[in-house]
Motif scaffolding. Structure first.
Motif, PDB file in Angstrom:
ATOM      1  N   THR A 192       0.816  -1.214   0.000  1.00 10.84           N
ATOM      2  CA  THR A 192       0.000   0.000   0.000  1.00 10.84           C
ATOM      3  C   THR A 192       0.855   1.271   0.000  1.00 10.84           C
ATOM      4  OG1 THR A 192      -1.668  -1.214   1.254  1.00 10.84           O
ATOM      5  CG2 THR A 192      -1.911   1.159   1.156  1.00 10.84           C
ATOM      6  N   THR A 195     -10.269   0.662   2.425  1.00 10.40           N
ATOM      7  CA  THR A 195     -10.596  -0.321   1.387  1.00 10.40           C
ATOM      8  C   THR A 195      -9.341  -0.766   0.650  1.00 10.40           C
ATOM      9  OG1 THR A 195     -12.823   0.571   1.118  1.00 10.40           O
ATOM     10  CG2 THR A 195     -11.942  -0.718  -0.716  1.00 10.40           C
ATOM     11  N   ASN A 210      -8.154  -4.593   0.609  1.00 12.20           N
ATOM     12  CA  ASN A 210      -7.986  -5.320  -0.648  1.00 12.20           C
ATOM     13  C   ASN A 210      -6.596  -5.946  -0.749  1.00 12.20           C
ATOM     14  OD1 ASN A 210     -10.581  -4.785  -1.526  1.00 12.20           O
ATOM     15  ND2 ASN A 210      -9.978  -3.013  -2.742  1.00 12.20           N
ATOM     16  N   SER A 268      -6.448  -8.885   1.689  1.00  9.07           N
ATOM     17  CA  SER A 268      -7.216 -10.010   1.146  1.00  9.07           C
ATOM     18  C   SER A 268      -6.441 -10.728   0.047  1.00  9.07           C
ATOM     19  CB  SER A 268      -8.553  -9.504   0.606  1.00  9.07           C
ATOM     20  OG  SER A 268      -9.242 -10.554  -0.040  1.00  9.07           O
ATOM     21  N   THR A 269      -5.835  -9.959  -0.836  1.00  9.22           N
ATOM     22  CA  THR A 269      -5.076 -10.551  -1.935  1.00  9.22           C
ATOM     23  C   THR A 269      -3.863 -11.306  -1.413  1.00  9.22           C
ATOM     24  OG1 THR A 269      -5.792  -8.818  -3.445  1.00  9.22           O
ATOM     25  CG2 THR A 269      -3.821 -10.045  -4.069  1.00  9.22           C
TER      26      THR A 269
END
Length: 133
Positions: free
Chosen positions: A62, A81, A85, A88-89
């Protein structure tokens, strides 16, 4: 061309391409790709070389990778978010076919066969296990 690179590498190491095992061929191809990416990065200053360890660092994707790819505006618009994301990935097993299977790098023991270790050692010149993660 790639074929010339592979032949040159085999010639450099004094080995016959026809006699290589599948593991040896894969290691040779990966090492050739790594060398090309490194050379391109060094000569052009473009691209970003990332180790697997960096991917596991908190917020590295990020904070470093996504902005490099031009996604800072999307991160700024919704940081929670974007972070979710990425989490999660990175927590999904990529080799899982037909579904989503959670993955935790801290809990997984990765078995590297003797054939893969040997092939990697031959072509990655001592950086075998680091290069294949």
């Amino acid at each position: 061309s790639r074929i010339r690179s592979h032949r040159f590498k085999a010639s450099e190491l004094n080995i016959e391409l026809d006699g290589l095992s599948t593991e040896d061929l894969c290691a040779m191809y990966l090492s050739t790709l790594l060398e090309a990416a490194t050379q391109e990065h060094t000569t052009s200053g473009t691209g970003m070389l990332i180790s697997y360890d960096q991917l596991l660092e908190h917020d590295f994707v990020t904070d470093v990778v996504l902005p490099y790819l031009g996604l800072q505006a999307a991160i700024d618009a919704d940081p929670a978010t974007a972070s979710a994301n990425v989490d999660s990935t990175l927590s999904t097993q990529s080799k899982n076919r037909g579904g989503v299977k959670p993955w935790n790098a801290d809990e997984e023991v990765i078995h590297i066969s003797d054939k893969v270790r040997s092939a990697s050692s031959l072509f990655f010149m001592g950086n075998a296990i680091e290069a294949i993660g």
